[in-house]
Write an enzyme that holds these catalytic residues in place. Structure first.
Site, mmCIF file in Angstrom:
data_model
loop_
_atom_site.group_PDB
_atom_site.id
_atom_site.type_symbol
_atom_site.label_atom_id
_atom_site.label_comp_id
_atom_site.label_asym_id
_atom_site.label_seq_id
_atom_site.Cartn_x
_atom_site.Cartn_y
_atom_site.Cartn_z
ATOM 1 N N SER A 6 50.775 47.396 43.073
ATOM 2 C CA SER A 6 49.910 47.265 44.241
ATOM 3 C C SER A 6 50.635 47.823 45.457
ATOM 4 O O SER A 6 51.654 47.277 45.892
ATOM 5 C CB SER A 6 49.566 45.794 44.484
ATOM 6 O OG SER A 6 49.003 45.667 45.776
ATOM 7 N N HIS A 29 47.282 50.341 42.181
ATOM 8 C CA HIS A 29 46.280 49.369 42.636
ATOM 9 C C HIS A 29 46.219 49.410 44.161
ATOM 10 O O HIS A 29 47.248 49.317 44.831
ATOM 11 C CB HIS A 29 46.695 47.981 42.147
ATOM 12 C CG HIS A 29 45.733 46.889 42.461
ATOM 13 N ND1 HIS A 29 44.616 46.633 41.695
ATOM 14 C CD2 HIS A 29 45.719 45.970 43.462
ATOM 15 C CE1 HIS A 29 43.960 45.598 42.200
ATOM 16 N NE2 HIS A 29 44.603 45.180 43.280
ATOM 17 N N ASP A 31 44.588 47.789 47.501
ATOM 18 C CA ASP A 31 43.930 46.596 48.031
ATOM 19 C C ASP A 31 43.257 46.906 49.353
ATOM 20 O O ASP A 31 43.924 47.146 50.365
ATOM 21 C CB ASP A 31 44.970 45.483 48.224
ATOM 22 C CG ASP A 31 45.400 44.878 46.901
ATOM 23 O OD1 ASP A 31 44.515 44.494 46.117
ATOM 24 O OD2 ASP A 31 46.620 44.796 46.661
ATOM 25 N N MET A 33 40.976 45.527 52.318
ATOM 26 C CA MET A 33 40.569 44.255 52.943
ATOM 27 C C MET A 33 39.945 44.536 54.302
ATOM 28 O O MET A 33 40.406 45.430 55.025
ATOM 29 C CB MET A 33 41.779 43.343 53.120
ATOM 30 C CG MET A 33 42.562 43.117 51.827
ATOM 31 S SD MET A 33 43.834 41.861 52.035
ATOM 32 C CE MET A 33 44.752 42.048 50.491
ATOM 33 N N HIS A 62 40.539 48.007 44.688
ATOM 34 C CA HIS A 62 40.109 46.602 44.719
ATOM 35 C C HIS A 62 39.510 46.308 46.091
ATOM 36 O O HIS A 62 40.241 46.152 47.071
ATOM 37 C CB HIS A 62 41.349 45.720 44.435
ATOM 38 C CG HIS A 62 41.103 44.252 44.456
ATOM 39 N ND1 HIS A 62 42.132 43.328 44.450
ATOM 40 C CD2 HIS A 62 39.955 43.527 44.465
ATOM 41 C CE1 HIS A 62 41.624 42.108 44.471
ATOM 42 N NE2 HIS A 62 40.310 42.192 44.485
ATOM 43 N N MET A 64 38.105 44.078 48.645
ATOM 44 C CA MET A 64 37.937 42.689 49.097
ATOM 45 C C MET A 64 37.208 42.750 50.430
ATOM 46 O O MET A 64 37.767 42.488 51.494
ATOM 47 C CB MET A 64 39.320 42.032 49.237
ATOM 48 C CG MET A 64 39.938 41.689 47.893
ATOM 49 S SD MET A 64 41.715 41.436 47.986
ATOM 50 C CE MET A 64 42.262 43.134 47.825
ATOM 51 N N MET A 133 41.607 37.095 39.671
ATOM 52 C CA MET A 133 42.564 36.796 40.739
ATOM 53 C C MET A 133 43.383 35.568 40.352
ATOM 54 O O MET A 133 42.822 34.515 40.033
ATOM 55 C CB MET A 133 41.845 36.526 42.069
ATOM 56 C CG MET A 133 41.169 37.729 42.710
ATOM 57 S SD MET A 133 42.237 39.153 43.009
ATOM 58 C CE MET A 133 43.535 38.442 44.030
ATOM 59 N N ASP A 171 45.734 39.785 38.781
ATOM 60 C CA ASP A 171 46.208 40.207 40.110
ATOM 61 C C ASP A 171 46.657 39.003 40.927
ATOM 62 O O ASP A 171 45.845 38.141 41.267
ATOM 63 C CB ASP A 171 45.053 40.939 40.812
ATOM 64 C CG ASP A 171 45.454 41.545 42.155
ATOM 65 O OD1 ASP A 171 46.649 41.527 42.491
ATOM 66 O OD2 ASP A 171 44.540 42.043 42.849
HETATM 67 C C1 DX5 Z 1 45.990 40.056 46.962
HETATM 68 C C2 DX5 Z 1 45.912 41.423 46.332
HETATM 69 C C3 DX5 Z 1 46.997 41.712 45.365
HETATM 70 C C4 DX5 Z 1 48.384 41.688 45.936
HETATM 71 C C5 DX5 Z 1 49.322 41.267 44.853
HETATM 72 O O1 DX5 Z 1 44.809 39.789 47.628
HETATM 73 O O2 DX5 Z 1 44.681 41.597 45.651
HETATM 74 O O3 DX5 Z 1 46.763 42.944 44.683
HETATM 75 O O4 DX5 Z 1 48.805 42.916 46.448
HETATM 76 O O5 DX5 Z 1 50.582 41.089 45.390
HETATM 77 P P1 DX5 Z 1 51.708 40.254 44.648
HETATM 78 O O6 DX5 Z 1 51.967 40.912 43.328
HETATM 79 O O7 DX5 Z 1 52.860 40.320 45.577
HETATM 80 O O8 DX5 Z 1 51.169 38.846 44.446
HETATM 81 ZN ZN ZN Z 2 44.392 43.437 44.415
#
Ligand code: DX5
Ligand code: ZN
Length: 210
Positions: A6, A29, A31, A33, A62, A64, A133, A171
């Site tokens: 990620s 990956h 993320d 947001m 991903h 969010m 998650m 994740d």
């Molecule tokens: C959290 C993200 C994850 C995050 C994971 O909302 O969706 O992908 O980056 O990070 P680690 O591996 O540090 O928990």
């Molecule tokens: Zn993620």
């Protein structure tokens, strides 16, 4: 076992060099947001476009965010191979999965830790990816929630019983110890941010997750 670093935990001032340090991973990956669905604000399509020429790794995106449909086209144009959105964010799941398939990308659904796994049941046939998650979405570096394990197991059993073909991706809070337990429960892909990017020898860490 596939691994998806990620990039949320990478050094954003030098992302091109950072992704070159995790080149043995099959996926990256990403993320996304929006400050509404989750409190944090992160990466937009311009960042994917900038990275796309520098790797052939699968961009596992991903979302969010609220109203994910609005951003399907920009992320596809920027080079996303997979688009995963949250079940909790929408009420027209079927339509959105069909739209992603029509646009030629793999379609995924993600569920937060408190969302019943059975709420995915109507969509199992259409899903390429299920992103379980194992922390509350929003931030990297959180502790793995053990409650993810029976959820992975349930999805794996359904897949075996009913012949579905989705990949089970986990994740949040993944390290070599939690990855081994997720693998045993039936997961196929490990997303890991801080475990990989906070280490010096990142390729060694990727190997430990397999
Ligand atoms: C959290 C993200 C994850 C995050 C994971 O909302 O969706 O992908 O980056 O990070 P680690 O591996 O540090 O928990
Ligand atoms: Zn993620």
């Amino acid at each position: 076992m596939k691994v998806a670093p990620s990039i949320l935990s990478a050094d954003f001032s030098r992302l091109k060099e950072e992704i070159a340090t995790v080149s043995s991973a099959e996926w990256l990956h990403i993320d996304v947001m929006d400050g509404h669905f989750v409190p944090n604000l992160t990466i937009g399509p311009a960042v994917l476009s900038a990275l796309r020429p520098h790797t052939s790794q699968t961009f596992d995106t991903h979302l969010m965010i609220e109203d994910p449909k609005k951003y399907f086209d920009p992320f596809i144009k920027a080079g996303s191979d997979h688009i995963t959105f949250h079940l909790e964010a929408v009420d027209n799941v079927d339509e959105l999965l069909d739209e992603l398939h029509a646009k030629g990308v793999k379609a995924g659904l993600s569920i937060k830790p408190a969302t019943p796994v059975s709420s995915l049941d109507p969509y199992l046939d259409k899903l390429d990816v299920i992103l379980v998650m194992s922390v509350e979405p929003g931030f990297g570096g959180q502790t793995f929630l053990d409650g993810a394990l029976p959820r992975i197991d349930a999805l794996n059993r359904k897949r075996q019983a009913d012949g579905h073909s989705y990949l089970i991706v986990v994740d949040g809070g993944i390290n070599e110890e939690t990855a081994a337990r997720c693998k045993q429960a039936g997961a196929d892909v490990m997303v890991a941010g801080s475990y990989i990017f906070k280490a010096k020898d990142r390729e060694a860490r990727i190997a430990k997750l397999r």
